[in-house]
Scaffold this active site. Structure first.
Site: not given
Length: 550
Positions: A509, A427
């Site tokens: 995720e 991220e």
């Protein structure tokens, strides 16, 4: 034999027995610790100003063993930068010291200190001299102490480590201190370089496998030496099944020897049959063995196809994964091999066969446990690049240290059968920026310089829509091998696969099946206003891979 004591040396000395071959001496017991300031990084009284000096009196400091996490020992608080992400535990400023004597036989040896991890921003001193600094708390490092040490058998040597964990420094519980193993490494001037072996299997089959062993030898003697390098492959039953020998001249630069070794009837490493081989390396100078070095490795064949998914040894393998940060729950961040094994056995009993090390390089104990248990791994480097996600996280040090961190991550794990892919980040804020494109280029090149046998991926929560053609995100996706998708939809996966047909996609995720994230409520407490655990706590996350459309 290394004798260790504190300084001043008034206590009864403890003795640390060198490991097999005498190459390493664990620095486990004999440490002294002082928590200077849990609220910040100050020493207002100046009481610790000379803490690195060998004659500093540390008799009032606590006796502790390393690995050690001081945060888990403290009382929870909402002060000093502690939040739900830190488990409400503070960090601060701490000092460690250990004293030891070296025998006269070590006068002609090279001696370094090696840490598997110190969280975080650490400075290491030897006999009062600053030897080195290491900001990242989740990569190992080694520092040469040779020219600073006493080797008369009686004068104590003192290693002092200053640790600064100013919060918030992470988005999850990090712990504080020398939370991974430490050791002395003692070698002759001519020896195998740290992480100096690389084992690959360019050819594998039912009847035979080609094992390629590359060994880098260094020479700190100051004059060129002829060295004989012997390689032996030992099978899972302890039998030597292949050998190779070469002679090389080692000067100021490392010399590399390559042995192509044939193993008949290889036993393949698999999630159900995790068979481990060992490469035993011996270095001889003037007919004398000067170094021995062991490298666990595997024989296996792993591929990932963008249309058909991953295969292990020729059969499709659906990855059922889990994301695990580096802490051990109530035990804190101090690594414990038995606790690691227990944790991963529980995961495997739930059906897990893959682990994402979220979001940092793992401890060696995790790698070793995955090798034994048959769990494959995605090893991840960073949770942020330049743009940090917390005020005091690793983003402060990224530009100056990320190349070294990538190098350490790959070298420490590239021979492991469990490791199947490298992640250069999770991220990442720069994913859509021009500077991010340059950083991605640098990190990808850093990985490929050391290992070209595994795909390079990145984890992203941004790709719910296609990036503009020619944008930094579009160009980054063209450079990596796989994209981990965090909390994406099926529609976005199909669109990405259509745009980037060579890029394999996987769910790196995701929330639980009900997408609950942030808090659990016990049924009897519903509508009572009580929240358990505290708001902001995050449940474990999962990672899975399967071909598009499955």
């Amino acid at each position: 034999m290394v004798t260790s004591s504190r300084a001043p040396p008034t206590d009864t000395a403890f003795r640390a027995r060198p490991a097999t071959g005498g190459r390493t001496v664990p620095l486990h017991d004999g440490w002294r610790f002082a928590l200077v300031d849990p609220a910040g990084l100050t020493d207002p009284t100046g009481a610790y100003a000379r803490a690195a000096e060998p004659d500093y009196d540390d008799s009032a400091w606590r006796r502790i063993a390393v690995p050690h996490d001081w945060s888990i020992e403290l009382s929870p608080t909402t002060e000093h930068g502690a939040t739900s992400g830190t488990g409400f535990f503070p960090g601060g400023l701490g000092w460690y010291r250990i004293a030891f004597t070296l025998p006269k036989a070590y006068a002609d040896k090279r001696v370094s200190v090696e840490f598997d991890g110190v969280y975080m921003d650490s400075s290491v001193y030897c006999n009062g001299q600053l030897v080195g600094q290491h900001p990242y708390g989740c990569t190992g490092f080694a520092l040469d102490l040779t020219d600073l040490l006493h080797t008369d058998g009686s004068t104590p040597n003192v290693i002092a480590v200053e640790v600064r964990n100013r919060l918030p420094s992470s988005r999850w519980y990090s712990g504080s201190g020398i939370h991974r193993e430490a050791r002395l490494v003692v070698t002759d001037p001519v020896h195998v370089q740290r992480w100096g072996t690389q084992v690959t299997t360019p050819e594998t089959g039912k009847d035979r496998a080609l094992v390629r062993a590359r060994t880098s030898v260094v020479n700190a003697s100051g004059e060129a030496r002829r060295a004989e390098v012997r390689s032996a492959v030992v099978d899972p039953d302890g039998r030597t099944v292949a050998r190779g020998t070469s002679t090389v001249t080692v000067g100021a630069d490392p010399a590399t020897v390559t042995h192509d070794l044939t193993v008949r009837g290889p036993r393949m490493w698999d999630i159900d049959t995790p068979a481990l081989y060992t490469l035993k390396t011996e270095v001889r100078v003037d007919g004398r063995t000067v170094d021995t070095y062991e490298t666990p490795f595997d024989i296996r064949h792993f591929t990932v196809d963008a249309d058909n998914g991953p295969t292990l040894n020729g059969r499709y393998l659906k990855l059922r994964g889990v994301n695990l940060p580096h802490d051990l729950g109530a035990l804190g961040a101090a690594v414990n091999a038995d606790a690691v094994e227990r944790q991963l056995k529980i995961m495997k009993s739930m059906g897990v066969n893959a682990l994402r090390t979220s979001h940092n390089p793992p401890v060696p104990e995790v790698i070793a446990a995955c090798e034994r248990l048959g769990i494959v791994m995605m090893v991840e480097a960073f949770d942020c690049w330049q743009r940090g996600k917390n005020r005091y996280d690793h983003g402060r040090f990224f530009d100056a240290h990320s190349d070294a961190d990538i190098t350490e991550m790959v070298l420490a794990a590239r021979n492991s059968p469990a490791v199947i892919m490298w992640s250069i980040g999770n991220e990442i804020s720069e994913f859509t920026s021009t500077e991010g494109l340059g950083i991605a280029d640098r990190l990808i090149a850093g990985v490929k310089a050391l290992d070209t046998t595994r795909p390079i991926v990145i984890g992203s929560h941004r790709r719910r829509s296609l990036p503009a053609v020619g944008s930094p995100a579009d160009l980054i996706l063209a450079k990596i091998d796989g994209l981990g998708l965090n909390y994406n939809t099926a529609a976005s996966v199909d669109a990405l696969h259509a745009r980037y047909p060579r890029l394999f996609l996987f769910e790196s995720e995701s929330s639980f099946e009900t997408s609950t994230r942030g808090a659990y409520q016990e049924p009897e407490r519903l509508n009572t206003g009580e929240t358990t655990p505290p708001a902001g706590a995050r449940p474990p996350r999962t990672t899975t891979t399967s071909p598009p459309g499955r």
